[in-house]
Design a protein around this motif. Structure first.
Motif, PDB file in Angstrom:
ATOM      1  N   LYS A   1       2.321  52.379  20.252  1.00  0.00           N
ATOM      2  CA  LYS A   1       2.656  51.787  21.594  1.00  0.00           C
ATOM      3  C   LYS A   1       2.478  52.861  22.661  1.00  0.00           C
ATOM      4  CE  LYS A   1       6.161  48.773  19.777  1.00  0.00           C
ATOM      5  NZ  LYS A   1       7.873  48.533  20.049  1.00  0.00           N
ATOM      6  N   TRP A   2       2.410  52.723  24.009  1.00  0.00           N
ATOM      7  CA  TRP A   2       2.090  53.540  24.922  1.00  0.00           C
ATOM      8  C   TRP A   2       2.923  54.649  24.892  1.00  0.00           C
ATOM      9  CZ3 TRP A   2       5.369  54.911  28.591  1.00  0.00           C
ATOM     10  CH2 TRP A   2       6.602  54.095  28.785  1.00  0.00           C
ATOM     11  N   ASN A   3       4.319  54.614  24.510  1.00  0.00           N
ATOM     12  CA  ASN A   3       5.174  55.590  24.613  1.00  0.00           C
ATOM     13  C   ASN A   3       5.665  56.122  22.863  1.00  0.00           C
ATOM     14  OD1 ASN A   3       6.543  53.483  23.344  1.00  0.00           O
ATOM     15  ND2 ASN A   3       8.384  53.801  24.562  1.00  0.00           N
ATOM     16  N   SER A   4       4.669  55.966  22.127  1.00  0.00           N
ATOM     17  CA  SER A   4       4.700  56.604  20.785  1.00  0.00           C
ATOM     18  C   SER A   4       4.242  58.081  20.750  1.00  0.00           C
ATOM     19  CB  SER A   4       4.004  55.848  19.727  1.00  0.00           C
ATOM     20  OG  SER A   4       4.268  54.455  19.682  1.00  0.00           O
ATOM     21  N   CYS A   5       5.329  58.758  20.919  1.00  0.00           N
ATOM     22  CA  CYS A   5       5.120  60.197  20.752  1.00  0.00           C
ATOM     23  C   CYS A   5       4.910  61.039  19.392  1.00  0.00           C
ATOM     24  CB  CYS A   5       6.211  61.112  21.808  1.00  0.00           C
ATOM     25  SG  CYS A   5       6.285  60.183  23.469  1.00  0.00           S
ATOM     26  N   VAL A   6       5.617  60.383  18.393  1.00  0.00           N
ATOM     27  CA  VAL A   6       5.586  60.879  17.139  1.00  0.00           C
ATOM     28  C   VAL A   6       5.104  59.902  15.874  1.00  0.00           C
ATOM     29  CG1 VAL A   6       7.409  62.714  17.625  1.00  0.00           C
ATOM     30  CG2 VAL A   6       8.038  60.307  16.662  1.00  0.00           C
ATOM     31  N   ARG A   7       4.762  60.522  14.993  1.00  0.00           N
ATOM     32  CA  ARG A   7       4.408  59.469  13.806  1.00  0.00           C
ATOM     33  C   ARG A   7       4.642  59.987  12.443  1.00  0.00           C
ATOM     34  NH1 ARG A   7      -2.439  58.905  13.701  1.00  0.00           N
ATOM     35  NH2 ARG A   7      -2.672  60.934  13.050  1.00  0.00           N
ATOM     36  N   ARG A   8       4.799  59.582  11.565  1.00  0.00           N
ATOM     37  CA  ARG A   8       4.750  59.818  10.297  1.00  0.00           C
ATOM     38  C   ARG A   8       4.183  58.831   9.073  1.00  0.00           C
ATOM     39  NH1 ARG A   8      11.475  58.963   8.416  1.00  0.00           N
ATOM     40  NH2 ARG A   8      11.180  56.530   8.092  1.00  0.00           N
ATOM     41  N   ARG A   9       4.013  59.412   7.985  1.00  0.00           N
ATOM     42  CA  ARG A   9       3.507  58.524   6.848  1.00  0.00           C
ATOM     43  C   ARG A   9       4.055  58.917   5.692  1.00  0.00           C
ATOM     44  NH1 ARG A   9      -3.033  59.609   6.246  1.00  0.00           N
ATOM     45  NH2 ARG A   9      -3.000  61.906   6.252  1.00  0.00           N
ATOM     46  N   ARG A  10       4.349  58.272   4.682  1.00  0.00           N
ATOM     47  CA  ARG A  10       4.844  58.246   3.326  1.00  0.00           C
ATOM     48  C   ARG A  10       3.793  58.463   2.378  1.00  0.00           C
ATOM     49  NH1 ARG A  10       9.091  54.475  -0.286  1.00  0.00           N
ATOM     50  NH2 ARG A  10       7.045  53.457  -0.444  1.00  0.00           N
ATOM     51  N   TRP A  11       3.712  59.715   1.725  1.00  0.00           N
ATOM     52  CA  TRP A  11       3.067  60.064   0.641  1.00  0.00           C
ATOM     53  C   TRP A  11       3.910  59.882  -0.776  1.00  0.00           C
ATOM     54  CZ3 TRP A  11      -2.129  62.095   0.770  1.00  0.00           C
ATOM     55  CH2 TRP A  11      -2.707  62.343   1.987  1.00  0.00           C
ATOM     56  N   LEU A  12       3.121  59.095  -1.921  1.00  0.00           N
ATOM     57  CA  LEU A  12       3.636  58.800  -3.117  1.00  0.00           C
ATOM     58  C   LEU A  12       3.018  59.476  -4.190  1.00  0.00           C
ATOM     59  CD1 LEU A  12       4.367  55.005  -2.596  1.00  0.00           C
ATOM     60  CD2 LEU A  12       6.084  56.926  -2.213  1.00  0.00           C
ATOM     61  N   ARG A  13       3.490  59.825  -5.283  1.00  0.00           N
ATOM     62  CA  ARG A  13       3.241  60.276  -6.393  1.00  0.00           C
ATOM     63  C   ARG A  13       3.997  60.020  -7.796  1.00  0.00           C
ATOM     64  NH1 ARG A  13       0.883  66.484  -8.189  1.00  0.00           N
ATOM     65  NH2 ARG A  13      -0.655  65.528  -9.607  1.00  0.00           N
ATOM     66  N   TYR A  14       3.429  59.437  -8.596  1.00  0.00           N
ATOM     67  CA  TYR A  14       4.269  59.000  -9.788  1.00  0.00           C
ATOM     68  C   TYR A  14       4.090  59.921 -11.176  1.00  0.00           C
ATOM     69  CZ  TYR A  14       5.030  54.478  -7.501  1.00  0.00           C
ATOM     70  OH  TYR A  14       5.247  53.638  -6.395  1.00  0.00           O
ATOM     71  N   ARG A  15       5.253  60.251 -11.656  1.00  0.00           N
ATOM     72  CA  ARG A  15       5.126  60.854 -12.984  1.00  0.00           C
ATOM     73  C   ARG A  15       5.846  59.879 -13.980  1.00  0.00           C
ATOM     74  NH1 ARG A  15      10.644  62.914 -13.318  1.00  0.00           N
ATOM     75  NH2 ARG A  15      11.413  63.504 -11.211  1.00  0.00           N
ATOM     76  N   ARG A  16       5.352  59.986 -15.350  1.00  0.00           N
ATOM     77  CA  ARG A  16       5.518  59.233 -16.555  1.00  0.00           C
ATOM     78  C   ARG A  16       6.327  60.278 -17.520  1.00  0.00           C
ATOM     79  NH1 ARG A  16       3.624  54.491 -18.278  1.00  0.00           N
ATOM     80  NH2 ARG A  16       1.996  54.325 -16.602  1.00  0.00           N
ATOM     81  N   TYR A  17       7.140  59.869 -18.154  1.00  0.00           N
ATOM     82  CA  TYR A  17       7.729  60.706 -19.271  1.00  0.00           C
ATOM     83  C   TYR A  17       7.007  60.369 -20.494  1.00  0.00           C
ATOM     84  CZ  TYR A  17      11.422  62.714 -22.150  1.00  0.00           C
ATOM     85  OH  TYR A  17      11.902  63.615 -23.048  1.00  0.00           O
ATOM     86  N   LYS A  18       6.614  61.501 -21.044  1.00  0.00           N
ATOM     87  CA  LYS A  18       5.407  61.180 -22.044  1.00  0.00           C
ATOM     88  C   LYS A  18       6.236  61.512 -23.537  1.00  0.00           C
ATOM     89  CE  LYS A  18       3.553  65.917 -21.880  1.00  0.00           C
ATOM     90  NZ  LYS A  18       2.318  66.617 -21.662  1.00  0.00           N
ATOM     91  N   ALA A  19       7.297  62.386 -23.765  1.00  0.00           N
ATOM     92  CA  ALA A  19       7.975  62.514 -24.926  1.00  0.00           C
ATOM     93  C   ALA A  19       8.578  61.576 -25.666  1.00  0.00           C
ATOM     94  CB  ALA A  19       8.517  64.028 -24.539  1.00  0.00           C
ATOM     95  N   ARG A  20       7.683  60.613 -26.290  1.00  0.00           N
ATOM     96  CA  ARG A  20       8.469  59.471 -26.995  1.00  0.00           C
ATOM     97  C   ARG A  20       8.670  59.837 -28.465  1.00  0.00           C
ATOM     98  NH1 ARG A  20       9.669  54.818 -24.386  1.00  0.00           N
ATOM     99  NH2 ARG A  20       9.869  54.978 -22.196  1.00  0.00           N
ATOM    100  N   ASP A  21       9.745  59.613 -29.211  1.00  0.00           N
ATOM    101  CA  ASP A  21       9.689  59.682 -30.621  1.00  0.00           C
ATOM    102  C   ASP A  21       9.621  61.116 -30.899  1.00  0.00           C
ATOM    103  OD1 ASP A  21      10.844  57.451 -31.113  1.00  0.00           O
ATOM    104  OD2 ASP A  21       8.638  56.470 -31.587  1.00  0.00           O
ATOM    105  N   SER A  22       9.898  62.037 -30.184  1.00  0.00           N
ATOM    106  CA  SER A  22       9.640  63.645 -30.579  1.00  0.00           C
ATOM    107  C   SER A  22      10.885  64.383 -29.730  1.00  0.00           C
ATOM    108  CB  SER A  22       8.463  64.171 -29.977  1.00  0.00           C
ATOM    109  OG  SER A  22       8.172  64.296 -28.663  1.00  0.00           O
ATOM    110  N   TRP A  23      11.135  65.454 -30.265  1.00  0.00           N
ATOM    111  CA  TRP A  23      12.216  66.298 -29.613  1.00  0.00           C
ATOM    112  C   TRP A  23      11.838  67.047 -28.552  1.00  0.00           C
ATOM    113  CZ3 TRP A  23      17.142  65.052 -30.795  1.00  0.00           C
ATOM    114  CH2 TRP A  23      17.308  64.536 -32.300  1.00  0.00           C
ATOM    115  N   ALA A  24      12.257  66.782 -27.264  1.00  0.00           N
ATOM    116  CA  ALA A  24      12.065  67.736 -26.178  1.00  0.00           C
ATOM    117  C   ALA A  24      13.236  68.503 -25.724  1.00  0.00           C
ATOM    118  CB  ALA A  24      11.495  66.638 -24.875  1.00  0.00           C
ATOM    119  N   LYS A  25      13.058  69.645 -25.557  1.00  0.00           N
ATOM    120  CA  LYS A  25      14.013  70.782 -24.896  1.00  0.00           C
ATOM    121  C   LYS A  25      14.491  70.290 -23.514  1.00  0.00           C
ATOM    122  CE  LYS A  25      14.792  75.642 -24.196  1.00  0.00           C
ATOM    123  NZ  LYS A  25      14.341  76.745 -24.213  1.00  0.00           N
TER     124      LYS A  25
END
Length: 403
Positions: A153-177
């Motif tokens: 808009k004409w009075n929009s003085c600030v803006r922002r956007r969201r950044w995403l990143r995904y992580r996956r748990y890979k230690a299946r059927d094994s002992w993880a510290k």
């Protein structure tokens, strides 16, 4: 019918599983680790290794464990540059959390442990409140903080956007510290017990994990959920004495054994307070003092120093302390309560495995002990379910869960 697993540790520190669908003990192969204790839940098993560290074994399944990290890029408009990263001194950081209170640049996000991996790189989210934004994902407002819209808009003085990143748990059927950074216990751990999965269905996969240190202190693991199976941090729970062993049921029951042989019961456990509010002291079943305790949904079993087995009357969610002790036939060095309040024990003489027969909702104490025998997958010999302790002598570890 779902498969149930009985977990055990032998005198050499090797972890075994006995399935209701199998006929022998199957070893959890991990040649680098020796264990002292194990405790299992539906989706995972926790263990204390002989290096005093706590490890987690998450069972493989079709349901992936992934977690969404997010951060916000903030900009302000000025007549010279237009929208840019040149913010006012009173503004939030260029990269921050949604409230603008925490500095969160992209390179500040690390994986919690070696059990995780990134699925991909960061990307700008081009959706806002379930609607697509213009290319780039920017949303606009008059100032920080304010109500954001996807339209400039004409009075929009600030803006922002969201950044995403995904992580996956890979230690299946094994002992993880379990990672120790910023959440390490100050003392080595001698006993652990997990439960609490029936307290609340939300958040999904929440567990309660209790730990006892060699100095007799009790700790509670915060933040164990489906998307965070390792939990986030330890919180000390003050206890009226030195604890030697602890047991946590699937519901509100948590009992512990003190060094002097008395027992303590955790009061006030519930959906909004899974770690409880206070301890109540319960006298030992006999003058020689208790050495172990095991709890379920509505049962409490104990073993005293003379290897006698005891059942606690009147235990339920409204009266976690119960009303009195009943002596049971048999001499055991350890008892453990599994699914549906079924009871398992280790004999004091031959270290044989026993199951309590006749345990029903109307007769929780059961009727008699029945010896169980099953060969190991490697040795094809009779398997005692005895385990190693710090001194590799008489301590035991059993745990039952539904897979």
């Amino acid at each position: 019918m779902p498969v149930s697993l009985l977990w055990a540790v032998d005198v050499r520190g090797r972890v075994y599983r006995l399935s209701t669908g199998g006929q022998q003990w199957e070893q959890c192969h991990d040649t680098k680790l020796e264990f002292k204790r194990v405790t299992a839940a539906t989706q995972c098993c926790w263990g204390i290794a002989c290096d005093h560290n706590i490890y987690l074994n998450v069972h493989a399944s079709d349901l992936s464990i992934r977690y969404q990290e997010e951060t916000y890029e903030n900009q302000r408009w000025n007549p010279v540059d237009g929208f840019s990263e040149r913010l006012l001194p009173s503004d939030r950081w260029q990269w921050s959390d949604v409230a603008g209170l925490v500095h969160q640049p992209l390179d500040s996000f690390d994986l919690p442990s070696s059990g995780w991996e990134w699925e991909a790189d960061w990307y700008a989210d081009e959706n806002f409140e379930a609607e697509p934004t213009e290319k780039g994902g920017w949303t606009y407002a008059m100032d920080f903080p304010a109500t954001y819209t996807k339209d400039k808009k004409w009075n929009s003085c600030v803006r922002r956007r969201r950044w995403l990143r995904y992580r996956r748990y890979k230690a299946r059927d094994s002992w993880a510290k379990i990672p120790s950074a910023q959440s390490a216990l100050p003392d080595p751990v001698s006993d652990i017990s997990c439960g609490g999965w029936e307290i609340s269905e939300e958040p999904r996969g929440r567990l309660s994990l209790w730990a006892v240190s060699l100095q007799g202190k009790v700790w509670y693991r915060e933040g164990i959920q489906h998307h965070n199976p390792e939990g986030s941090s330890w919180t000390e729970v003050p206890v009226p004495g030195e604890v030697v062993q602890i047991s946590c049921g699937p519901g509100e029951l948590v009992w512990a054994v003190l060094w002097e042989g008395q027992l303590v019961v955790r009061e006030g456990i519930g959906r909004d307070c899974p770690s409880g509010t206070a301890w109540t002291v319960v006298d030992s079943p006999s003058t020689v003092g208790a050495t172990g305790v095991a709890v379920g949904v509505n049962v409490v079993w104990a073993v005293t120093k003379d290897n006698k087995v005891w059942f606690r009357r009147g235990v339920n969610s409204h009266n976690p302390c119960g009303t009195g002790w009943i002596g049971m036939v048999g001499e055991m060095i350890m008892v453990n309560v599994g699914l549906n309040d079924q009871v398992w024990a280790l004999g004091s003489a031959e270290r044989g495995l026993y199951q309590r027969q006749g345990v029903t909702a109307s007769e929780l104490s059961g009727k008699a002990w029945r010896a169980l025998s099953a060969p190991r997958d490697s040795e094809r010999s009779h398997s005692s379910a005895s385990t190693s302790s710090l001194h590799r002598q008489t301590d035991t570890s059993l745990s039952i869960h539904k897979h």
